[in-house]
Scaffold this active site. Structure first.
Site: not given
Length: 400
Positions: A330-332
């Site tokens: 989700w962060h990347g």
């Protein structure tokens, strides 16, 4: 036009407090002027995306319409039918805009997605949480305007905390009595002043003054492996990350309280945690609890129902790793975010093993202030190492 990034400078608070004064007067006298609250929210959301950020504003409008269709459409379908696959389809479709935003930089040489705007992750979590609670029967009706009010609740739109629809609605539909509201104002003032200390003083010290120097020292003298400048960078970045984000969260909670909404807190002295599970009960709590309720618990339930593993311990361990891996993605979509997720998931597995071992051998394991202090020290350093991974600095250091 004035471009005002949320909580970015003292000027923002001056305009915002002036805008909230009529709403506060109304709440003090027992009235919530919803039309005025909506007007103030729309004005400040517009100012967020004025000027060069107008494309993000268009993306926000498109996103809200899309999620409105997903949530409203699923509720309309659920009232007539109950096929499980439609629930999964609704969840996947509601995540699609965020997926484009996260994947685009990885596949298009760092370019940002046209679907992106400030706060898209938090708004996505709100809508997905609503769809899941609709499926569970906890949300029984869809109110189109209330949904938009909830999704675009101005204090939390850019950086959370992530509120739950039912909790928010209970606050929104009830006006606090005068005594309670005066207490909320008192708390709001405390949170705002503490936020100023965190964001504009401590985060500035660690992020703008010390961190560039630690970066320069590490790049110049640290080499590619372990070095004391790298350790200094790790601690400095960890402090900057906490004070910056905790400051923003305090601002959001404080402004929410002035608007008569008791938005949940996001941090609770996380660096005093005695183990990693305790840390996630204190750090970015609304995100942590969201992942716990809507991903971890459902993974555990699904694996137990399908009897994928015989052991409950194995089931929870796999769910820990998958849960944190999803958080990393989700962060990347980069190796260091994924490594961060695996690191945290593996740490929770080890943490659970230790807690079971400690409970089984509690008579032989000493428990006193010294052991508690060591537990806090060990947890703090374990977390700081994960933040070093999260920062992406190792990618810069190793591939310079």
């Amino acid at each position: 036009m004035i471009n005002l990034e949320p909580y970015g400078n003292p000027q923002y608070f001056v305009y915002l407090i002036i805008g909230l004064i009529p709403l506060m007067i109304g709440l003090y006298h027992g009235h919530r002027w919803r039309w005025y609250q909506s007007l103030v929210s729309l004005v400040f959301i517009f100012l967020m995306f004025d000027g060069a950020k107008w494309q993000q504003g268009i993306a926000l409008i498109g996103f809200v319409l899309w999620e409105w269709l997903m949530v409203g459409g699923y509720m309309a379908y659920r009232k007539r039918f109950n096929q499980g696959w439609v629930f999964y389809l609704a969840v996947v479709l509601s995540i699609i805009p965020l997926s484009f935003v996260k994947i685009t930089p990885a596949v298009a040489a760092g370019q940002s997605s046209l679907f992106g705007f400030l706060g898209i992750s938090y708004l996505t979590f709100k809508t997905v949480g609503m769809i899941m609670e609709m499926r569970d029967g906890l949300i029984k009706d869809f109110h189109p305007l209330l949904f938009i009010e909830f999704l675009l609740f101005m204090p939390t739109i850019s950086s959370g905390p992530i509120d739950r629809y039912r909790r928010w609605l209970d606050d929104y539909q009830v006006v606090p009595d005068r005594q309670k509201y005066l207490g909320m104002i008192e708390k709001a003032v405390h949170y705002l002043f503490l936020g100023f200390l965190y964001k504009f003083l401590l985060a500035y010290l660690f992020g703008s003054v010390l961190l560039p120097r630690m970066d320069l020292m590490t790049m110049r003298y640290g080499g590619h492996g372990f070095s004391w400048p790298l350790v200094g960078y790790m601690y400095t970045y960890s402090m900057d990350l906490f004070f910056d984000f905790a400051g923003y969260s305090l601002f959001a909670v404080g402004i929410s309280y002035l608007m008569g909404i008791e938005t949940p807190m996001n941090f609770n002295q996380p660096f005093r945690s005695k183990n990693l599970k305790d840390f996630w009960n204190r750090w970015h709590m609304t995100l942590s609890f969201w992942f716990r309720d809507f991903i971890f618990m459902r993974l555990v339930f699904m694996m137990m129902k399908k009897k994928i593993f015989k052991s409950r311990v194995t089931t929870s361990n796999v769910a820990y790793v998958l849960n944190m891996l999803i958080m990393g993605f989700w962060h990347g979509v980069t190796w260091y975010y994924i490594a961060y997720g695996i690191y945290q998931g593996s740490g929770l597995v080890i943490n659970d093993w230790w807690l079971r071992f400690k409970k089984k051998h509690q008579a032989a394991i000493p428990h006193n202030k010294l052991t508690e202090a060591f537990a806090i020290f060990l947890t703090f350093n374990t977390v700081c190492v994960s933040f070093l991974l999260f920062s992406g600095f190792l990618n810069k250091l190793w591939f310079k």
